[in-house]
Design a protein around this motif. Structure first.
Motif, PDB file in Angstrom:
ATOM      1  N   GLU A  57       0.831  -1.208   0.000  1.00 50.76           N
ATOM      2  CA  GLU A  57       0.000   0.000   0.000  1.00 50.76           C
ATOM      3  C   GLU A  57       0.861   1.251   0.000  1.00 50.76           C
ATOM      4  N   ARG A  58       1.936   1.254   0.784  1.00 47.99           N
ATOM      5  CA  ARG A  58       2.826   2.411   0.822  1.00 47.99           C
ATOM      6  C   ARG A  58       3.629   2.546  -0.474  1.00 47.99           C
ATOM      7  N   ILE A  59       4.004   1.416  -1.066  1.00 44.64           N
ATOM      8  CA  ILE A  59       4.702   1.471  -2.353  1.00 44.64           C
ATOM      9  C   ILE A  59       3.791   2.079  -3.412  1.00 44.64           C
ATOM     10  N   ALA A  60       2.523   1.667  -3.423  1.00 45.45           N
ATOM     11  CA  ALA A  60       1.575   2.170  -4.414  1.00 45.45           C
ATOM     12  C   ALA A  60       1.329   3.667  -4.258  1.00 45.45           C
TER      13      ALA A  60
ATOM     14  N   ALA B 221       5.997   3.261  -7.297  1.00 41.79           N
ATOM     15  CA  ALA B 221       4.972   2.667  -8.157  1.00 41.79           C
ATOM     16  C   ALA B 221       5.445   2.613  -9.604  1.00 41.79           C
ATOM     17  N   GLU B 222       6.113   3.667 -10.046  1.00 45.74           N
ATOM     18  CA  GLU B 222       6.629   3.694 -11.417  1.00 45.74           C
ATOM     19  C   GLU B 222       7.710   2.648 -11.623  1.00 45.74           C
ATOM     20  N   LEU B 223       8.604   2.496 -10.627  1.00 42.63           N
ATOM     21  CA  LEU B 223       9.668   1.503 -10.727  1.00 42.63           C
ATOM     22  C   LEU B 223       9.089   0.091 -10.786  1.00 42.63           C
ATOM     23  N   VAL B 224       8.079  -0.172  -9.969  1.00 39.09           N
ATOM     24  CA  VAL B 224       7.446  -1.492  -9.990  1.00 39.09           C
ATOM     25  C   VAL B 224       6.822  -1.753 -11.356  1.00 39.09           C
ATOM     26  N   ASN B 225       6.095  -0.784 -11.876  1.00 37.55           N
ATOM     27  CA  ASN B 225       5.461  -0.975 -13.183  1.00 37.55           C
ATOM     28  C   ASN B 225       6.483  -1.126 -14.309  1.00 37.55           C
ATOM     29  N   GLU B 226       7.633  -0.491 -14.141  1.00 35.33           N
ATOM     30  CA  GLU B 226       8.671  -0.561 -15.174  1.00 35.33           C
ATOM     31  C   GLU B 226       9.402  -1.890 -15.153  1.00 35.33           C
ATOM     32  N   LYS B 227       9.650  -2.434 -13.960  1.00 31.63           N
ATOM     33  CA  LYS B 227      10.550  -3.581 -13.837  1.00 31.63           C
ATOM     34  C   LYS B 227       9.869  -4.879 -13.412  1.00 31.63           C
ATOM     35  N   VAL B 228       8.926  -4.806 -12.497  1.00 32.87           N
ATOM     36  CA  VAL B 228       8.407  -5.992 -11.821  1.00 32.87           C
ATOM     37  C   VAL B 228       7.310  -6.649 -12.650  1.00 32.87           C
TER      38      VAL B 228
ATOM     39  N   GLU C 243      -5.688  -1.252 -12.027  1.00 33.28           N
ATOM     40  CA  GLU C 243      -5.305   0.139 -12.230  1.00 33.28           C
ATOM     41  C   GLU C 243      -3.885   0.472 -11.772  1.00 33.28           C
ATOM     42  N   VAL C 244      -3.501   0.020 -10.574  1.00 30.84           N
ATOM     43  CA  VAL C 244      -2.209   0.437 -10.033  1.00 30.84           C
ATOM     44  C   VAL C 244      -1.064  -0.332 -10.691  1.00 30.84           C
ATOM     45  N   PHE C 245      -1.189  -1.669 -10.762  1.00 32.00           N
ATOM     46  CA  PHE C 245      -0.157  -2.512 -11.379  1.00 32.00           C
ATOM     47  C   PHE C 245      -0.821  -3.434 -12.415  1.00 32.00           C
ATOM     48  N   PRO C 246      -1.397  -2.879 -13.477  1.00 30.68           N
ATOM     49  CA  PRO C 246      -2.230  -3.664 -14.390  1.00 30.68           C
ATOM     50  C   PRO C 246      -1.488  -4.716 -15.204  1.00 30.68           C
ATOM     51  N   ASP C 247      -0.172  -4.554 -15.386  1.00 28.13           N
ATOM     52  CA  ASP C 247       0.590  -5.502 -16.203  1.00 28.13           C
ATOM     53  C   ASP C 247       1.391  -6.483 -15.351  1.00 28.13           C
ATOM     54  N   THR C 248       1.033  -6.570 -14.080  1.00 32.04           N
ATOM     55  CA  THR C 248       1.782  -7.385 -13.136  1.00 32.04           C
ATOM     56  C   THR C 248       0.902  -8.491 -12.574  1.00 32.04           C
ATOM     57  N   VAL C 249       1.436  -9.715 -12.505  1.00 35.14           N
ATOM     58  CA  VAL C 249       0.726 -10.818 -11.854  1.00 35.14           C
ATOM     59  C   VAL C 249       0.675 -10.553 -10.357  1.00 35.14           C
ATOM     60  N   LEU C 250      -0.506 -10.660  -9.769  1.00 35.36           N
ATOM     61  CA  LEU C 250      -0.671 -10.490  -8.327  1.00 35.36           C
ATOM     62  C   LEU C 250      -1.060 -11.840  -7.736  1.00 35.36           C
ATOM     63  N   TYR C 251      -0.219 -12.349  -6.844  1.00 40.04           N
ATOM     64  CA  TYR C 251      -0.377 -13.717  -6.324  1.00 40.04           C
ATOM     65  C   TYR C 251      -0.090 -13.706  -4.841  1.00 40.04           C
TER      66      TYR C 251
END
Length: 342
Positions: free
Chosen positions: A188-191, A197-204, A225-233
């Motif tokens: 939540e704090r990262i988002a 948030a930008e670094l996560v979307n760019e790399k993760v 919306e926040v990390f739309p291209d990332t698998v959340l598990y």
């Protein structure tokens, strides 16, 4: 049962306690339901010698990966011994779960979880190596955060969280990170931090969240919306069962977060806490965990969580229940439950 209760192969812990049982494990424990005949001995893991938990069948020099402790959420921590053969089996199973969710192999992980006496950090290091990557770690100290929260020091808890984010920032800026593992409060704090948030979307490419639970609305928001291209598990685990249950693959945005255990070694039941009888499917109760393997016997452990009882996956040969909508009880072992960052 023969392994754990034979003098040649059993642990001193169980060979001492078999005298107090009003049944014979060698003849009376035949089914999964029979495990409920055992008393809940988990509380004794706060004081027992770690050596006494190792089955004698492993010989004079057992391959011990480590001695690990529970989070200490409900008083003095409990301790458990992790043996190599169980870790190898757990890593293989966990890796298959990650594959089922599309978590990439051959990438580095940033693991923002407790290390030190806690098991999860070491398991992730070995799992990442098994999948062909490096592990970068940021240590969380859940006990310290819980103390700050318990005494009302919200400023101190916030400052500690910022200390964690600073370390996350250093790693994400400089390293190739494909998977981020953290708790929902940290995520939540990262988002909320624009750069992170930008670094996560760019790399993760995948976020593996563990520890405290995530509400359905937050889960949907992160995914869409926040990390739309990332698998959340996610995973739901406990030190006392030496592992975790994995999130069921294929769940939709509106589905509850369902967890299926590594059956038949780690199994779950959802019961009425007063009667200890199973609740109906779809009803809520308290979680009972069982671990039955060569390395450990720890049956009938009433956990500090409430959950909804869910049927096993269709067609799966799973023993026991699946669970959803995990939430901590307010009090456990006469202690107030504080989740904190984990």
């Amino acid at each position: 049962m023969r392994w754990h209760f034979s003098p040649e192969t059993g642990s001193p812990f169980w060979l001492d306690r078999v005298r107090d049982l009003d049944f014979d494990p060698l003849t009376d424990i035949r089914t999964f339901a029979d495990l409920t005949r055992f008393p809940n001995y988990a509380g004794e893991l706060r004081d027992v010698r770690a050596e006494d938990l190792i089955p004698r069948g492993y010989g004079e020099r057992p391959d011990v990966v480590g001695v690990y402790e529970s989070g200490g959420t409900t008083g003095a921590p409990k301790r458990i011994v992790l043996l190599r053969d169980w870790l190898d089996r757990l890593v293989e199973w966990s890796s298959a779960q990650l594959d089922a969710h599309g978590v990439p192999q051959g990438v580095n992980w940033l693991s923002v979880v407790p290390s030190g006496p806690h098991m999860v950090g070491d398991i992730i290091k070995r799992q990442t190596a098994h999948r062909g990557g490096l592990t970068f770690g940021v240590d969380l100290d859940p006990r310290w955060v819980k103390k700050l929260i318990a005494r009302g020091d919200t400023a101190g808890a916030g400052a500690y969280a910022e200390h964690i984010l600073d370390q996350v920032r250093y790693v994400l800026r400089s390293q190739d990170i494909g998977v981020l593992m953290c708790t929902p409060p940290v995520l939540e704090r990262i988002a909320a931090d624009a750069e992170l948030a930008e670094l996560v979307n760019e790399k993760v490419r995948a976020i593996n969240w563990v520890g405290t639970q995530m509400d359905a609305d937050s889960r949907y928001l992160y995914r869409t919306e926040v990390f739309p291209d990332t698998v959340l598990y996610s995973g739901y685990g406990s030190t006392m069962i030496l592992g975790n249950a994995g999130e069921r693959p294929g769940l939709g945005h509106d589905d509850p977060c369902v967890y299926d255990p590594y059956s038949p070694y780690m199994t779950l039941s959802v019961v009425d806490p007063e009667t200890r009888r199973p609740v109906a499917y779809g009803e809520r109760g308290q979680v009972v965990m069982h671990h039955v393997s060569r390395s450990l016997l720890m049956p009938n452990n009433l956990e500090r969580d409430h959950a909804t009882r869910i049927r096993p996956p269709h067609g799966a040969e799973q023993t026991g229940d699946s669970v959803a909508d995990i939430a901590p009880v307010r009090e456990f072992d006469n202690e107030t439950v504080i989740e904190g960052v984990y």
